[in-house]
Design a protein around this motif. Structure first.
Motif, PDB file in Angstrom:
ATOM      1  N   GLU A  34       0.554  -1.131   0.181  1.00 50.97           N
ATOM      2  CA  GLU A  34       0.254  -0.136   0.114  1.00 50.97           C
ATOM      3  C   GLU A  34       0.889   1.206  -0.133  1.00 50.97           C
ATOM      4  O   GLU A  34       1.929   0.974   0.197  1.00 50.97           O
ATOM      5  N   VAL A  69       0.872   5.406   0.706  1.00 47.71           N
ATOM      6  CA  VAL A  69      -0.152   6.738   0.801  1.00 47.71           C
ATOM      7  C   VAL A  69       1.006   7.558   0.529  1.00 47.71           C
ATOM      8  O   VAL A  69       2.191   8.344   0.568  1.00 47.71           O
ATOM      9  N   GLU A  70       0.324   8.261  -0.473  1.00 43.96           N
ATOM     10  CA  GLU A  70       1.080   9.362  -1.187  1.00 43.96           C
ATOM     11  C   GLU A  70       0.337  10.685  -0.295  1.00 43.96           C
ATOM     12  O   GLU A  70      -0.776  11.821  -0.303  1.00 43.96           O
ATOM     13  N   LYS A 116      -3.175  19.722  -3.015  1.00 43.00           N
ATOM     14  CA  LYS A 116      -3.165  18.338  -3.569  1.00 43.00           C
ATOM     15  C   LYS A 116      -3.700  17.593  -2.501  1.00 43.00           C
ATOM     16  O   LYS A 116      -3.748  17.712  -1.523  1.00 43.00           O
ATOM     17  N   PRO A 117      -4.247  16.850  -3.741  1.00 40.97           N
ATOM     18  CA  PRO A 117      -5.289  15.559  -2.247  1.00 40.97           C
ATOM     19  C   PRO A 117      -4.874  14.258  -2.736  1.00 40.97           C
ATOM     20  O   PRO A 117      -3.482  13.981  -2.533  1.00 40.97           O
ATOM     21  N   ALA A 118      -4.860  14.125  -0.955  1.00 43.88           N
ATOM     22  CA  ALA A 118      -3.736  12.714  -0.826  1.00 43.88           C
ATOM     23  C   ALA A 118      -4.038  11.548  -1.352  1.00 43.88           C
ATOM     24  O   ALA A 118      -5.725  11.046  -2.260  1.00 43.88           O
ATOM     25  N   ARG A 119      -2.944  10.535  -2.168  1.00 43.40           N
ATOM     26  CA  ARG A 119      -3.320   9.600  -3.072  1.00 43.40           C
ATOM     27  C   ARG A 119      -3.170   8.384  -1.515  1.00 43.40           C
ATOM     28  O   ARG A 119      -1.668   8.353  -1.252  1.00 43.40           O
ATOM     29  N   PHE A 120      -3.869   6.924  -2.049  1.00 44.50           N
ATOM     30  CA  PHE A 120      -3.344   6.187  -1.527  1.00 44.50           C
ATOM     31  C   PHE A 120      -4.256   5.179  -2.644  1.00 44.50           C
ATOM     32  O   PHE A 120      -5.148   4.866  -3.416  1.00 44.50           O
ATOM     33  N   SER A 121      -2.781   4.246  -3.317  1.00 43.49           N
ATOM     34  CA  SER A 121      -2.527   3.307  -4.432  1.00 43.49           C
ATOM     35  C   SER A 121      -2.149   1.244  -3.640  1.00 43.49           C
ATOM     36  O   SER A 121      -1.087   1.845  -2.548  1.00 43.49           O
TER      37      SER A 121
END
Lengths: 220, 671
Positions: B599, B601-602, B610-615
């Motif tokens: 996982e 988390v950005e 900027k939105p946080a991103r989770f990939s």
């Protein structure tokens, strides 16, 4: 024992191998054709002798086919082709004569060793015949491999086929229809190859098969 | 009067005739209705014939047609085992045709489906009927190619051409394995009739080789891990009624091939053989359902779940082998009955679920669960039958999935009577794997149903979905009722299966259908019994009591108000539980090891807008390690060999010459 029969057929088949060797070192096309005609004549003699000792009249037909087609028609036609193409002065330089001859000897040795071993049960005449025939086939292939000119490759192919006929006649009981069909397929192959030769020539101004490779965009 | 097997062959010929007719008619408007209608009728007739042969139990019925290899002919045989699988094939075929009467109208290019659909069914029928290795392999290839053509129906959609390619590769690999297996079975005499193979004794080493080859050949078609890779690509790529046939029925034809060779032709097994089958089945069950859990494409999820069910079936078959090797024939017939029962059940509910997914696809145009939601309001009937399918496949009573898995666990519980310590220890471990798989399957289908049918619509298309046509609904309702029927009257199914176990294992479970109150008692009363009717009545009573209590003690008025949005007043539908977020806990537990899941988390720095991103990064390790390496090796080899493609003429001649001389040399040295 028919020792004379054996000796004569042995020497004729051996002569065929010897003439195959002669083909290996001919670097002029005309002389190559002459040797090929000699090859075919020897073949027809060998087949005639086989017909005589096996008491198989249909083999005379085979011998006649070999004499007419291979000793007369095909060499004459190839002569004409060479004259029309104007390549009678060409000299073959693909592989040196020395290595070729050495390779040829190796091939003959190989076929002797092999054939004498695998045909232990067959009678002596057939064994020798088969061994010589295999040598002729391999030498024909060697001619094809070591030449660059399409005409001499055709000659190599024809001499290879002579070896096949020798093997077929040495084995007793080969039906005539097989031999005739083989002979005709060779004739048709010759016609097709002849047409191709002119087509190649028209296109590339040469019958050196290297021109074909260049046209495919390959560097050598 | 035709014999039973001749009647089945006439049905097959009729199916082939329909295929030819479909080619002729392909541009006509009425072609869809005509072809599927005719297929429906023929399959229904074949189903009746197969059921009669199964229930009458008249023994084997053979026919030899003078086609195929001249010295062999084409042998066909209808015995109890073949009759059971014919019933499965033709039931699936008939209901898929009924469904396609409606679904097929939405097909853009019907001429790509219509000829191959009846041909595919004919191929499956023929595989089951074949009684010599040559016809078997020929029909097997016919079936594979017809299904490949169906996979390639929508070949311009992204990914489908690759799916077809992978399928073709794996199918040819499987057939190669089968070819070698039959070659070994036929022995040096080369008698390819099944009767001759059955009569011949087989050496233990040879039998093991055949078993491994069958696991490769039939396993690749059925979808055993790690040979399953084509299945989740190819099954969803086909039109939905074909997906249902491929998943629900064609995998069963592969199971049939395995049973036919390993149980019927190979003779008495060795117990070590069962270890291989058991472990492969256990791994397949767990891996299949884990893949399904991580999937958000509805049809691919169903395809992965097929892999799980195949694993369950193979575990049952492994148990049957283990018991049979120790001459515990009653236990073996229990395990085999469980396997066959599950074959039947899976063909029912997997077809149902694929039909449901097809209905959703027709009305929303989406397979991705991220774009579905709220369909229970717009497609009420589909929602109910899909729920029934989900409950059945999750093995909950009173539906049929529970009965077969219960039978399987009964067989697992008999394992302490096995003399080998290896099996004594291993079988409970496999049982634990299956229990895990069953629980994960329940979670998986809660996800599939919850995300697709409950919640709020996640896309415009889902919000505007319409209920599908009556043919499709009829097909799904029939399947749902069959699921319930087989769950409440399992004794009937078990009794219908007893001729099969009688034929293969020479033993059968006691007759169940005369037991009072529809109970089933497979081995003995003290070992365990199950009563579907009782469970149904209990569920009905408790549910109505609960309903009444709620209605009694709560307000009668229905209020409609906004859902509580956790403080966010305007929650977008995308903020609901998504398939990924539902699977996250399980992904964290299993995925790190089995899928190398990571996982990321950005987080933007403070002050940034900027939105946080989770990939999430997931690797299919089977694909990457095993198949990636094979593909790499093939690639390297072909690059090396590429130079030999473009030689000069003399180069080719020299190559021929060198090969000839080398072969002669080998002969001269060795002989």
């Amino acid at each position: 024992m028919h020792s004379l029969d054996f000796d004569i057929s042995h020497s004729l088949a051996g002569g065929l191998v010897l003439i195959s060797f002669m083909m290996l070192y001919q670097d002029r096309l005309y002389s190559l054709l002459n040797v090929f005609a000699l090859h075919a004549v020897t073949l027809s003699l060998a087949v005639t002798w086989q017909a005589f000792i096996q008491d198989a009249p249909h083999l005379y037909v085979t011998a006649a086919i070999a004499l007419v087609f291979k000793a007369i028609i095909i060499p004459v036609a190839l002569h004409r082709i060479i004259r029309q193409l104007g390549i009678h002065r060409d000299i073959e330089t693909a592989v040196g004569i020395g290595p070729t001859m050495l390779a040829g000897m190796g091939l003959v040795a190989l076929s002797m060793v092999l054939m004498l071993r695998v045909t232990a049960e067959a009678d002596a005449l057939a064994r020798e015949d088969l061994a010589f025939a295999l040598s002729v086939v391999l030498l024909g292939l060697l001619v094809m491999v070591t030449r660059r000119n399409a005409v001499s490759q055709v000659v190599g192919f024809m001499s290879l086929e002579n070896g096949l006929v020798l093997a077929a006649t040495g084995a007793k009981g080969m039906p005539l229809v097989v031999e005739i069909s083989v002979a005709f397929s060779i004739l048709i192959a010759f016609i097709v190859i002849g047409i191709f030769l002119f087509r190649i020539r028209e296109r590339f101004d040469s019958v050196d098969v290297a021109a074909l490779d260049e046209s495919r965009g390959e560097r050598r | 009067m035709l014999t039973a097997v001749a009647a089945q062959l006439v049905c097959v010929a009729a199916l082939l005739g329909i295929a030819v007719l479909a080619v002729a008619l392909s541009r006509a408007k009425a072609a869809t209705a005509l072809v599927y209608g005719a297929t429906l009728i023929v399959c229904a007739l074949a189903l009746i014939g197969a059921l009669r042969a199964l229930l009458a139990g008249t023994g084997a019925d053979e026919i030899v047609l003078p086609i195929g290899l001249p010295w062999l002919g084409a042998h066909f045989r209808l015995d109890a085992l073949a009759a059971f699988f014919l019933a499965v094939v033709n039931l699936g075929g008939a209901i898929a045709s009924l469904y396609a009467l409606g679904y097929g109208r939405h097909e853009h290019a019907p001429q790509r489906v219509l000829p191959f659909f009846p041909a595919f069914l004919a191929g499956m029928n023929l595989v089951v009927l074949a009684d010599d290795a040559f016809s078997y392999l020929l029909c097997w290839e016919f079936m594979s190619l017809a299904s490949w053509a169906l996979v390639m129906t929508h070949h311009r959609e992204p990914g489908n051409a690759r799916a077809g390619y992978v399928y073709l590769l794996m199918a040819s690999f499987g057939t190669l394995a089968l070819l070698l297996a039959f070659g070994l079975l036929a022995g040096p005499a080369g008698d390819y009739g099944f009767a001759a193979i059955r009569a011949m004794p087989h050496a233990p080493g040879e039998a093991t080789m055949v078993l491994i080859l069958m696991l490769l050949g039939a396993g690749s078609k059925a979808g055993l891990v790690p040979l399953h890779v084509w299945l989740p690509l190819a099954h969803p790529a086909a039109p939905s009624h074909v997906s249902a046939l491929m998943s629900g029925v064609m995998t069963k034809v592969a199971v049939y091939g395995f049973i036919r060779v390993v149980f019927d032709l190979l003779g008495p097994p060795n117990w070590t053989a069962s270890v291989l089958v058991l472990s492969l089945g256990g791994v397949t069950a767990v891996m299949g359902i884990l893949y399904a859990l991580l999937e958000k494409d509805l049809k691919r999820l169903l395809a992965y779940s097929t892999i799980e069910n195949i694993g369950i079936i193979f575990v049952c078959l492994g148990l049957a082998l283990a018991f049979q090797a120790n001459n515990q024939t009653l236990a073996a017939s229990l395990a085999l009955t469980a396997a066959l029962f599950h074959v039947f059940n899976h063909s029912l509910f997997k077809s149902l679920l694929f039909f449901g997914a097809g209905a959703v696809l027709v009305s929303t145009g989406a397979r991705d669960m991220d774009k579905l939601g709220g369909l229970i309001h717009r497609m009420p009937v589909t929602s109910v039958v899909f729920l029934i399918g989900c409950v059945a496949i999750a093995a909950l009573p009173p539906f049929n999935g529970f009965v077969s898995e219960w039978l399987m666990f009964q067989a697992v519980l008999l394992s302490p009577s096995l003399p080998q310590w290896g099996l004594k220890i291993m079988v409970p471990a496999i049982g634990a794997l299956l229990a895990l798989a069953a629980a994960l399957a329940a979670a998986c289908f809660v996800k599939a149903y919850g995300v697709s049918f409950l919640s709020r619509p996640r896309s415009e298309a889902a919000a505007n979905a319409q209920e599908v046509d009556h043919f499709s609904l009829a097909a799904m309702v029939i399947l749902a009722s069959l699921c319930l029927f087989a769950g409440i009257f399992p004794g009937l199914v078990i009794d219908a299966l007893s001729p099969v176990t009688q034929q293969i294992l020479d033993s059968r479970l006691g007759a169940q259908s005369h037991l009072p109150w529809l109970s089933i008692i497979p081995i003995a009363e003290r070992r365990g019994s199950y009563n579907g009717l009782l469970v149904l009545v209990f569920i009905a009573i408790s549910a109505s009591l609960g309903y009444l209590a709620i209605r009694r003690f709560s307000s009668h008025a229905v209020r409609r108000g906004p859902a509580w949005g956790c403080g966010f007043s305007d929650a977008v539908p995308q903020a609901q539980y998504s398939p990924d977020s539902f699977a996250q806990p399980l992904r964290r537990v299993f995925g790190t090891l089995l899928f190398a899941a990571r996982e990321h988390v950005e987080m933007p720095p403070p002050g940034s807008v900027k939105p946080a991103r989770f990939s999430v990064e997931i690797h299919d390790l089977v694909w990457e390690t095993l198949y990636g390496r094979i593909a790499g090796a093939v690639d390297t080899a072909s690059k090396r060999l590429d130079r030999w493609q473009l030689l000069t003429i003399r180069g080719y001649l020299s190559l021929v010459f060198a090969t000839l001389v080398t072969l002669l040399l080998v002969l001269a040295i060795w002989s």
